[in-house]
Design a protein around this motif. Sequence first.
Motif, PDB file in Angstrom:
ATOM      1  N   LEU A 215       1.288  -0.981   0.088  1.00  0.00           N
ATOM      2  CA  LEU A 215       0.348   0.374   0.263  1.00  0.00           C
ATOM      3  C   LEU A 215       0.921   0.945   0.105  1.00  0.00           C
ATOM      4  O   LEU A 215       0.507   2.081  -1.243  1.00  0.00           O
ATOM      5  N   PRO A 216       1.483   1.359   0.896  1.00  0.00           N
ATOM      6  CA  PRO A 216       2.499   2.609   0.998  1.00  0.00           C
ATOM      7  C   PRO A 216       3.656   2.541  -0.057  1.00  0.00           C
ATOM      8  O   PRO A 216       3.690   3.260  -0.472  1.00  0.00           O
ATOM      9  N   LEU A 217       3.653   1.584  -0.147  1.00  0.00           N
ATOM     10  CA  LEU A 217       4.645   1.726  -1.749  1.00  0.00           C
ATOM     11  C   LEU A 217       3.948   1.951  -3.029  1.00  0.00           C
ATOM     12  O   LEU A 217       4.570   2.678  -3.574  1.00  0.00           O
ATOM     13  N   SER A 218       2.788   1.559  -3.519  1.00  0.00           N
ATOM     14  CA  SER A 218       1.859   2.128  -4.505  1.00  0.00           C
ATOM     15  C   SER A 218       1.247   3.478  -4.615  1.00  0.00           C
ATOM     16  O   SER A 218       1.408   4.136  -5.223  1.00  0.00           O
ATOM     17  N   ALA A 219       1.433   3.877  -2.588  1.00  0.00           N
ATOM     18  CA  ALA A 219       0.877   5.294  -3.263  1.00  0.00           C
ATOM     19  C   ALA A 219       2.153   6.235  -3.354  1.00  0.00           C
ATOM     20  O   ALA A 219       1.548   7.364  -3.580  1.00  0.00           O
ATOM     21  N   LEU A 220       3.185   6.159  -2.612  1.00  0.00           N
ATOM     22  CA  LEU A 220       3.920   6.796  -2.641  1.00  0.00           C
ATOM     23  C   LEU A 220       4.880   6.569  -3.665  1.00  0.00           C
ATOM     24  O   LEU A 220       5.894   7.742  -3.764  1.00  0.00           O
ATOM     25  N   LEU A 221       4.901   5.367  -4.208  1.00  0.00           N
ATOM     26  CA  LEU A 221       6.279   5.957  -5.653  1.00  0.00           C
ATOM     27  C   LEU A 221       5.702   6.899  -6.159  1.00  0.00           C
ATOM     28  O   LEU A 221       7.129   7.071  -6.537  1.00  0.00           O
ATOM     29  N   LEU A 222       5.212   8.069  -6.690  1.00  0.00           N
ATOM     30  CA  LEU A 222       4.954   8.943  -7.371  1.00  0.00           C
ATOM     31  C   LEU A 222       5.571  10.238  -6.755  1.00  0.00           C
ATOM     32  O   LEU A 222       6.697  11.214  -7.312  1.00  0.00           O
ATOM     33  N   MET A 223       5.228   9.640  -5.030  1.00  0.00           N
ATOM     34  CA  MET A 223       6.097  11.199  -4.351  1.00  0.00           C
ATOM     35  C   MET A 223       7.758  11.040  -4.317  1.00  0.00           C
ATOM     36  O   MET A 223       8.189  11.211  -4.327  1.00  0.00           O
ATOM     37  N   GLY A 224       8.049   9.636  -4.079  1.00  0.00           N
ATOM     38  CA  GLY A 224       9.272   8.632  -4.014  1.00  0.00           C
ATOM     39  C   GLY A 224      10.657   9.445  -5.294  1.00  0.00           C
ATOM     40  O   GLY A 224      11.570  10.146  -5.408  1.00  0.00           O
ATOM     41  N   GLY A 225       9.847   9.196  -6.513  1.00  0.00           N
ATOM     42  CA  GLY A 225       9.859   9.942  -7.888  1.00  0.00           C
ATOM     43  C   GLY A 225      10.210  11.353  -8.281  1.00  0.00           C
ATOM     44  O   GLY A 225      11.412  11.349  -8.587  1.00  0.00           O
ATOM     45  N   ALA A 226       9.160  12.055  -6.979  1.00  0.00           N
ATOM     46  CA  ALA A 226       9.239  13.300  -7.662  1.00  0.00           C
ATOM     47  C   ALA A 226      10.390  14.442  -6.668  1.00  0.00           C
ATOM     48  O   ALA A 226      10.532  15.140  -7.150  1.00  0.00           O
ATOM     49  N   ALA A 227      10.022  13.519  -6.245  1.00  0.00           N
ATOM     50  CA  ALA A 227      11.460  14.069  -3.784  1.00  0.00           C
ATOM     51  C   ALA A 227      12.786  13.752  -5.152  1.00  0.00           C
ATOM     52  O   ALA A 227      13.543  14.774  -4.774  1.00  0.00           O
ATOM     53  N   GLY A 228      12.366  13.448  -5.309  1.00  0.00           N
ATOM     54  CA  GLY A 228      14.347  12.706  -5.829  1.00  0.00           C
ATOM     55  C   GLY A 228      14.557  13.080  -7.507  1.00  0.00           C
ATOM     56  O   GLY A 228      15.275  14.210  -7.555  1.00  0.00           O
ATOM     57  N   ASP A 229      13.222  14.482  -8.149  1.00  0.00           N
ATOM     58  CA  ASP A 229      13.437  14.794  -9.110  1.00  0.00           C
ATOM     59  C   ASP A 229      14.247  16.844  -8.284  1.00  0.00           C
ATOM     60  O   ASP A 229      14.854  17.295  -8.972  1.00  0.00           O
ATOM     61  N   HIS A 230      13.333  16.510  -6.665  1.00  0.00           N
ATOM     62  CA  HIS A 230      13.439  18.101  -6.841  1.00  0.00           C
ATOM     63  C   HIS A 230      14.421  18.113  -5.970  1.00  0.00           C
ATOM     64  O   HIS A 230      15.440  19.347  -6.037  1.00  0.00           O
ATOM     65  N   PHE A 231      14.923  16.948  -4.769  1.00  0.00           N
ATOM     66  CA  PHE A 231      15.865  17.428  -3.864  1.00  0.00           C
ATOM     67  C   PHE A 231      17.422  16.605  -4.896  1.00  0.00           C
ATOM     68  O   PHE A 231      18.606  16.416  -3.178  1.00  0.00           O
ATOM     69  N   GLY A 232      17.169  15.450  -4.976  1.00  0.00           N
ATOM     70  CA  GLY A 232      18.282  14.986  -5.882  1.00  0.00           C
ATOM     71  C   GLY A 232      18.165  13.505  -5.414  1.00  0.00           C
ATOM     72  O   GLY A 232      17.339  12.530  -4.119  1.00  0.00           O
ATOM     73  N   ARG A 233      18.431  12.734  -6.904  1.00  0.00           N
ATOM     74  CA  ARG A 233      18.575  11.528  -6.738  1.00  0.00           C
ATOM     75  C   ARG A 233      19.458  10.126  -5.895  1.00  0.00           C
ATOM     76  O   ARG A 233      18.690   9.442  -5.228  1.00  0.00           O
ATOM     77  N   ARG A 234      20.421  10.781  -5.776  1.00  0.00           N
ATOM     78  CA  ARG A 234      21.220   9.848  -5.048  1.00  0.00           C
ATOM     79  C   ARG A 234      20.862   9.960  -3.717  1.00  0.00           C
ATOM     80  O   ARG A 234      21.443   8.769  -2.961  1.00  0.00           O
ATOM     81  N   ARG A 235      20.982  11.095  -3.154  1.00  0.00           N
ATOM     82  CA  ARG A 235      20.217  11.452  -1.763  1.00  0.00           C
ATOM     83  C   ARG A 235      19.246  10.521  -1.326  1.00  0.00           C
ATOM     84  O   ARG A 235      18.744   9.956  -0.447  1.00  0.00           O
ATOM     85  N   LEU A 236      18.365  10.986  -2.469  1.00  0.00           N
ATOM     86  CA  LEU A 236      16.650   9.944  -1.661  1.00  0.00           C
ATOM     87  C   LEU A 236      16.943   8.583  -1.674  1.00  0.00           C
ATOM     88  O   LEU A 236      16.318   7.653  -1.231  1.00  0.00           O
ATOM     89  N   LEU A 237      18.092   8.136  -3.000  1.00  0.00           N
ATOM     90  CA  LEU A 237      18.291   6.477  -3.177  1.00  0.00           C
ATOM     91  C   LEU A 237      18.969   6.307  -1.192  1.00  0.00           C
ATOM     92  O   LEU A 237      18.010   4.699  -1.408  1.00  0.00           O
ATOM     93  N   VAL A 238      19.662   6.855  -1.070  1.00  0.00           N
ATOM     94  CA  VAL A 238      20.333   6.506  -0.271  1.00  0.00           C
ATOM     95  C   VAL A 238      19.600   6.730   1.673  1.00  0.00           C
ATOM     96  O   VAL A 238      19.229   5.571   2.265  1.00  0.00           O
ATOM     97  N   THR A 239      18.655   7.715   1.507  1.00  0.00           N
ATOM     98  CA  THR A 239      17.781   8.086   2.306  1.00  0.00           C
ATOM     99  C   THR A 239      16.630   6.462   2.099  1.00  0.00           C
ATOM    100  O   THR A 239      16.648   5.973   3.660  1.00  0.00           O
ATOM    101  N   GLY A 240      15.684   5.992   1.424  1.00  0.00           N
ATOM    102  CA  GLY A 240      14.784   4.790   1.297  1.00  0.00           C
ATOM    103  C   GLY A 240      16.004   3.504   1.654  1.00  0.00           C
ATOM    104  O   GLY A 240      15.212   2.657   1.936  1.00  0.00           O
ATOM    105  N   ILE A 241      16.987   3.472   1.346  1.00  0.00           N
ATOM    106  CA  ILE A 241      17.547   2.531   1.486  1.00  0.00           C
ATOM    107  C   ILE A 241      17.175   1.918   2.960  1.00  0.00           C
ATOM    108  O   ILE A 241      17.387   1.028   3.402  1.00  0.00           O
TER     109      ILE A 241
END
Length: 464
Positions: free
Chosen positions: A64-90
């Motif tokens: 459920l959160p995976l489906s609902a927040l994938l859009l936000m996760g991708g958009a946040a990476g486009d805004h804050f930086g993809r590597r930064r969000l990748l490490v945060t998610g891991i």
Amino acid sequence: MAAHRPKSPLLVLTHPNWTLAATILASSLAFIDGSVVNVALPAIGRSLQSDAAGLQWTVNAYMLPLSALLLMGGAAGDHFGRRRLLVTGILLFTLASIGCALAPGLDVLLAARAVQGIGAAILLPNSLAILGNSFRGAAKGRAIGTWAAAGAIAGALGPSLGGWLVGTIGWRPIFLLNVPVAAAAIAIALAAVEESGEGKQPLDWTGAGLATIALFALTWSLTMWSSAHVMSGGAWAGLGGGLAALGLFVLVEHRRGERAMMPLGLFGSAAFGGLTLLTFLLYAALGGLILLLPYVLIVGGGYSPLQAGAALLPFSVGIGFGSRLMGHVAEKIGPRWPLTIGPIVAGAGFALLVRVEPQASYWTSVLPGMAVLALGLAGAVAPLTTAVLSSVDEAHTGTASGFNSAIARTGGLIATALAGAVIARSGTDLITAFHGAALIGAALAAAAGVVAFLTLPARLDRPG
């Protein structure tokens, strides 16, 4: 064309394969977890005294959160930086995995699974966006094919290793499989991956909230229906509320235009719309199978967890070996024919699973369907990913990959919610219900192939 060279003096590993390795390891966390838990469901149910609805939520609390927040996760990476969000998610995913392993009861397990889903929603779209941003031309097709192949192989090893752990030690260690993989992914990402996407896209908190509410309400109502076999007042309320939130989401995104989390202008392309529908149909079929087949083999066929996990090996290994080749082929000839033929062949594989019977031999009942299914999906997985990234401009790769992943997980989420109607059965009724689900999967996969033929051009070039 080779990958972009890192610009930061802090980066010490400059070969593009290190970027590929980091994205593979990161996304493998979600792939391993998604496959290994299905093998452990019967053991989790016995250990935590959970009924069929509880087992569904063990999967859905993650999805459920995976489906609902994938859009936000991708958009946040486009805004804050993809590597930064990748490490945060891991990091978030890993901490939640440890929480799952230590959970004293079902409530804590479900909460930790939800946090896992949030972490996966952050890391998945950004791993793919980093990949799409780092390679060009034929190199992109090969890289995405390798990424898809590695994910399939990780998905293949997960059930087998998890089944062995469940049978020998118990279900809790399966969540600790993620820790060493996560540590390696973080180390390589910090050392070798160039930052990208910073400040390119605005954030849309309203859209993210409405998407989350809509998916939660719809999934909750479907889960309640499939568990009780009747639409209660609460289930109807959830369905109505989810549809209303979905409508509001579309309205808000329309008003925000290019500032939206999911710019509706992307759907001006018939190809992007077709890829979205294809993804939903194909992954809805696949999500139901990956959940139900191990459960049916263990509960209805008397398989051990290890045997049920090993039963999926031909499927995942076939995709693993075929995806790299098909990524290259799709780059040469375009995505239309691979995405037409692949799902139709996969549909034939689903149909062959009506041969699954409790006392039948694995070699004649399960293997033929899994082999044909693997052949079909090997032709579709990598070309689909490449086509999605090629259908939008570079600034929206994170958003597009997040949206496509969200559609895939939503298809699987809805299939999981409806799978309760099968899981709640027993004896011969369980096998009969599984056969019906296999035929539905066959129809969905074949429809996905038809959609590709009708909507995709021979060649798909990224907008300028």
